[in-house]
Design a protein around this motif. Structure first.
Motif, short mmCIF file in Angstrom:
data_model
loop_
_atom_site.label_atom_id
_atom_site.label_comp_id
_atom_site.label_asym_id
_atom_site.label_seq_id
_atom_site.Cartn_x
_atom_site.Cartn_y
_atom_site.Cartn_z
N GLU A 32 42.27 34.88 0.30
CA GLU A 32 42.04 36.14 -0.42
C GLU A 32 41.45 37.22 0.48
O GLU A 32 41.77 38.40 0.34
N HIS A 33 40.57 36.84 1.39
CA HIS A 33 39.84 37.84 2.19
C HIS A 33 40.19 37.78 3.68
O HIS A 33 39.67 38.60 4.44
N GLU A 34 41.07 36.82 4.06
CA GLU A 34 41.47 36.65 5.46
C GLU A 34 40.25 36.52 6.37
O GLU A 34 40.18 37.09 7.46
N VAL A 35 39.28 35.77 5.90
CA VAL A 35 38.04 35.50 6.63
C VAL A 35 37.94 34.00 6.84
O VAL A 35 38.18 33.21 5.92
N TRP A 36 37.56 33.61 8.06
CA TRP A 36 37.37 32.19 8.36
C TRP A 36 36.01 31.78 7.81
O TRP A 36 35.01 31.82 8.50
N GLY A 37 35.99 31.42 6.52
CA GLY A 37 34.74 31.19 5.82
C GLY A 37 34.18 29.80 6.03
O GLY A 37 34.41 28.89 5.22
N THR A 38 33.43 29.61 7.10
CA THR A 38 32.82 28.32 7.39
C THR A 38 31.37 28.32 6.93
O THR A 38 30.63 29.29 7.15
N LEU A 39 30.96 27.23 6.30
CA LEU A 39 29.66 27.19 5.65
C LEU A 39 28.97 25.84 5.88
O LEU A 39 29.62 24.81 6.05
N CYS A 40 27.64 25.88 5.87
CA CYS A 40 26.85 24.66 6.00
C CYS A 40 26.70 24.00 4.63
O CYS A 40 27.10 24.56 3.60
N GLN A 52 26.78 32.40 6.74
CA GLN A 52 25.60 32.90 6.03
C GLN A 52 24.32 32.80 6.86
O GLN A 52 23.48 33.69 6.81
N CYS A 53 24.18 31.71 7.62
CA CYS A 53 22.91 31.50 8.31
C CYS A 53 23.03 31.17 9.79
O CYS A 53 22.02 31.15 10.50
N GLY A 54 24.25 30.91 10.26
CA GLY A 54 24.44 30.60 11.67
C GLY A 54 24.23 29.16 12.05
O GLY A 54 24.42 28.79 13.22
N LYS A 55 23.83 28.31 11.11
CA LYS A 55 23.67 26.89 11.39
C LYS A 55 25.05 26.23 11.52
O LYS A 55 26.07 26.80 11.12
N PRO A 56 25.09 25.00 12.04
CA PRO A 56 26.38 24.32 12.16
C PRO A 56 27.07 24.21 10.80
O PRO A 56 26.46 23.84 9.79
N ALA A 57 28.35 24.56 10.78
CA ALA A 57 29.13 24.55 9.54
C ALA A 57 29.92 23.25 9.44
O ALA A 57 30.35 22.69 10.46
N VAL A 58 30.11 22.80 8.21
CA VAL A 58 30.89 21.58 7.97
C VAL A 58 31.97 21.79 6.92
O VAL A 58 32.73 20.87 6.64
N TRP A 59 32.05 22.98 6.34
CA TRP A 59 33.01 23.25 5.27
C TRP A 59 33.79 24.52 5.56
O TRP A 59 33.28 25.46 6.15
N LEU A 60 35.05 24.55 5.09
CA LEU A 60 35.88 25.74 5.18
C LEU A 60 36.31 26.15 3.78
O LEU A 60 36.86 25.34 3.02
N CYS A 61 36.05 27.41 3.43
CA CYS A 61 36.42 27.92 2.11
C CYS A 61 37.84 28.48 2.17
O CYS A 61 38.10 29.48 2.85
N ILE A 62 38.75 27.86 1.46
CA ILE A 62 40.15 28.29 1.45
C ILE A 62 40.30 29.63 0.74
O ILE A 62 41.15 30.44 1.09
N GLU A 91 24.09 23.62 2.84
CA GLU A 91 23.20 24.37 1.94
C GLU A 91 23.93 25.54 1.28
O GLU A 91 23.87 25.71 0.06
N HIS A 92 24.63 26.34 2.05
CA HIS A 92 25.24 27.56 1.51
C HIS A 92 26.56 27.31 0.79
O HIS A 92 27.00 28.19 0.03
N ILE A 93 27.16 26.15 0.98
CA ILE A 93 28.38 25.86 0.23
C ILE A 93 28.09 25.70 -1.26
O ILE A 93 28.95 25.94 -2.11
#
Length: 227
Positions: free
Chosen positions: A182-190, A167-177, A192-194
């Motif tokens: 469902e979307h075959e996207v490596w959804g990594t999030l910080c 979402q913002c390009g900052k360091p990510a610490v979470w992965l959305c399974i 804030e955005h999680i």
């Protein structure tokens, strides 16, 4: 096409950081490692062959380990270690094999000293459904005493690969399974955005951890050290 930069790792003995390709050489000359070995060799007890193994994920090459293991240890100890530090999620089956790993199976009761020579590569396979494969090669051998009471000692490990928030390009610490399945996207999030990210069908996001098993099956992270 420009080459992808080599991943870096850290020496457990002295904290020195260097590339994957240079870590073997560093460990062979590391003064603090040498001091640790000298201290162990000065204690009572029998000497034995102690093997330096270079371990790398065949799925994601940024993940690698340098291990020291007793020559008398059976392969099942190496299997247990890889499960603890990298792989274990649901108690899946595993095996060792020469070459591609699926054929030429090697029994876990075999001792390290009966299996490894400089020319041998073993492949460790974990989970025959959502498979993780690991290459294991001998990088060195010394005659002496182990530096720990455990069969295996960690000497170096890759640094955590960098991940950016989608979402913002900052360091990510979470992965959305949910994004992954469902979307075959490596959804990594910080952090804030999680909070605003929808993930209703597959439970809570999981913390990003230093393992090639991340995002596979039910893996959530390594066991607590020491392994």
């Amino acid at each position: 096409m420009p080459r992808k930069p080599q991943s870096k790792g850290k020496c457990v003995y002295c904290g020195y950081e260097t590339t994957k390709g240079s870590m073997t050489k560093h460990l062979s000359t590391c003064s603090q490692r040498r001091s640790t070995i000298e201290q162990s060799d000065s204690t009572q007890g029998a000497s034995e062959p102690v093997y330096h193994l270079r371990v790398q994920s065949l799925d994601v090459s940024d993940f690698w380990l340098h291990l020291e293991i007793r020559g008398s240890a059976p392969l099942k100890e190496l299997d247990r270690y890889l499960r603890a530090i990298w792989l274990e999620c649901c108690g899946h089956l595993s095996q060792f094999g020469r070459g591609g790993g699926w054929d030429n199976k090697v029994a876990k009761t075999r001792q390290i000293q009966a299996v490894f020579t400089p020319e041998v590569e073993l492949v460790h396979i974990y989970d025959f459904g959502t498979t993780s494969e690991t290459s294991i090669k001998m990088a060195g051998l010394r005659q002496g005493k182990p530096t720990t009471k455990h069969p295996i000692a960690l000497m170096a490990r890759n640094l955590m690969p960098e991940a950016q928030c989608t979402q913002c390009g900052k360091p990510a610490v979470w992965l959305c399974i949910e994004c992954l399945i469902e979307h075959e996207v490596w959804g990594t999030l910080c952090d804030e955005h999680i909070k605003q990210h929808p993930h209703n069908n597959y439970g809570e996001p999981i913390e990003i951890v230093n393992s090639p098993r991340l995002g596979l099956c039910g893996y959530t992270g390594p066991a607590d050290p020491p392994y």
